[in-house]
Design an enzyme around this catalytic site. Structure first.
Site, PDB file in Angstrom:
ATOM      1  N   THR A 182      50.008  18.774  74.720  1.00  0.00           N
ATOM      2  CA  THR A 182      51.158  17.845  74.765  1.00  0.00           C
ATOM      3  C   THR A 182      51.966  17.357  76.399  1.00  0.00           C
ATOM      4  OG1 THR A 182      52.973  18.879  73.696  1.00  0.00           O
ATOM      5  CG2 THR A 182      51.275  17.335  73.037  1.00  0.00           C
TER       6      THR A 182
ATOM      7  N   HIS B 104      66.276  13.970  92.466  1.00  0.00           N
ATOM      8  CA  HIS B 104      67.365  13.432  91.327  1.00  0.00           C
ATOM      9  C   HIS B 104      67.986  14.519  90.793  1.00  0.00           C
ATOM     10  CE1 HIS B 104      67.562   8.818  91.718  1.00  0.00           C
ATOM     11  NE2 HIS B 104      66.854   9.326  92.885  1.00  0.00           N
TER      12      HIS B 104
ATOM     13  N   ASP C 201      48.785  27.358  77.725  1.00  0.00           N
ATOM     14  CA  ASP C 201      48.562  28.067  76.410  1.00  0.00           C
ATOM     15  C   ASP C 201      46.517  27.695  76.089  1.00  0.00           C
ATOM     16  OD1 ASP C 201      48.079  25.330  75.597  1.00  0.00           O
ATOM     17  OD2 ASP C 201      49.402  25.615  73.651  1.00  0.00           O
TER      18      ASP C 201
ATOM     19  N   CYS D 291      50.576  22.915  78.844  1.00  0.00           N
ATOM     20  CA  CYS D 291      50.209  23.037  77.011  1.00  0.00           C
ATOM     21  C   CYS D 291      49.241  21.824  76.428  1.00  0.00           C
ATOM     22  CB  CYS D 291      50.489  23.304  75.807  1.00  0.00           C
ATOM     23  SG  CYS D 291      52.456  22.194  75.744  1.00  0.00           S
TER      24      CYS D 291
ATOM     25  N   HIS E  40      73.491  13.204  93.916  1.00  0.00           N
ATOM     26  CA  HIS E  40      72.957  13.988  92.168  1.00  0.00           C
ATOM     27  C   HIS E  40      73.126  15.774  92.702  1.00  0.00           C
ATOM     28  CE1 HIS E  40      70.523  10.812  92.501  1.00  0.00           C
ATOM     29  NE2 HIS E  40      70.154  10.770  93.853  1.00  0.00           N
TER      30      HIS E  40
HETATM   31  C1  RB5 Z   1      48.583  23.779  70.350  1.00  0.00           C
HETATM   32  O1  RB5 Z   1      47.648  23.641  69.628  1.00  0.00           O
HETATM   33  C2  RB5 Z   1      49.538  22.588  70.590  1.00  0.00           C
HETATM   34  O2  RB5 Z   1      50.192  22.474  69.801  1.00  0.00           O
HETATM   35  C3  RB5 Z   1      50.057  22.795  72.266  1.00  0.00           C
HETATM   36  O3  RB5 Z   1      48.959  23.393  72.888  1.00  0.00           O
HETATM   37  C4  RB5 Z   1      50.440  21.829  72.135  1.00  0.00           C
HETATM   38  O4  RB5 Z   1      51.415  21.273  72.426  1.00  0.00           O
HETATM   39  C5  RB5 Z   1      52.563  21.948  71.782  1.00  0.00           C
HETATM   40  O5  RB5 Z   1      53.500  21.520  72.326  1.00  0.00           O
END
Ligand code: RB5
Length: 148
Positions: A66, A97, A7, A64, A132
């Site tokens: 996180t 695994h 993203d 993204c 596995h």
């Molecule tokens: C965008 O602000 C953020 O929410 C997205 O990049 C991501 O971290 C969502 O899991």
């Protein structure tokens, strides 16, 4: 072929991952996003995950903020085994695994060098099969709606 997606938060890191793939001599296909405009990660996560599930790409690397949102979205596509991680050990073992076929990382969580190290270890790791495989087969059974 490696499927790439991100993203708006992951654009810069995706560029760095492309440099790594070039260095490793691996081809990739970029499923977007291509601009820094705010966007919805499920769209791009889905497109890359579908390419992996359909066998057009062997693996995917998705980014993204996180790594969690795009990982959850990708994992909704049957046939994917998604590893969201920020350490080398988990990334490597997720291939050896769990035969993970999609790696997701958080551009706001890991630095560029660590992200590239994680990606390299994951790309170089191979599934070990054996006991596995039995467990992967059970995961596939869950995906088909079977009870264990
Ligand atoms: C965008 O602000 C953020 O929410 C997205 O990049 C991501 O971290 C969502 O899991």
């Amino acid at each position: 072929m490696i499927a790439l997606a991100c993203d708006h938060t992951g654009l810069d890191l995706k560029k760095e991952i492309k440099l790594l793939l070039d260095e490793m001599g691996l081809e990739y296909q970029d499923f977007g996003t291509d601009t820094p405009d705010s966007c919805d990660y499920p769209v791009y996560g889905y497109r890359a995950a579908k390419a992996v599930a359909d066998g057009l790409c062997e693996r995917g690397i998705l980014i993204c903020g996180t790594g969690v949102g795009i990982g959850i979205a990708a994992s909704k596509v049957p046939g994917t085994r998604v590893c969201t991680c920020s350490d080398v050990y988990t990334a490597e073992l997720s291939k050896r695994h769990n035969n993970s076929n999609i790696l997701t990382m958080g551009a706001r969580v890991v630095g560029v060098d660590l992200a590239k190290m994680i990606a390299r270890h994951w790309l170089e790791a191979e599934f070990e099969g054996g006991r596995h495989q039995r467990r992967i087969d059970l995961i596939s059974a869950i995906e088909r709606g079977e009870s264990l």
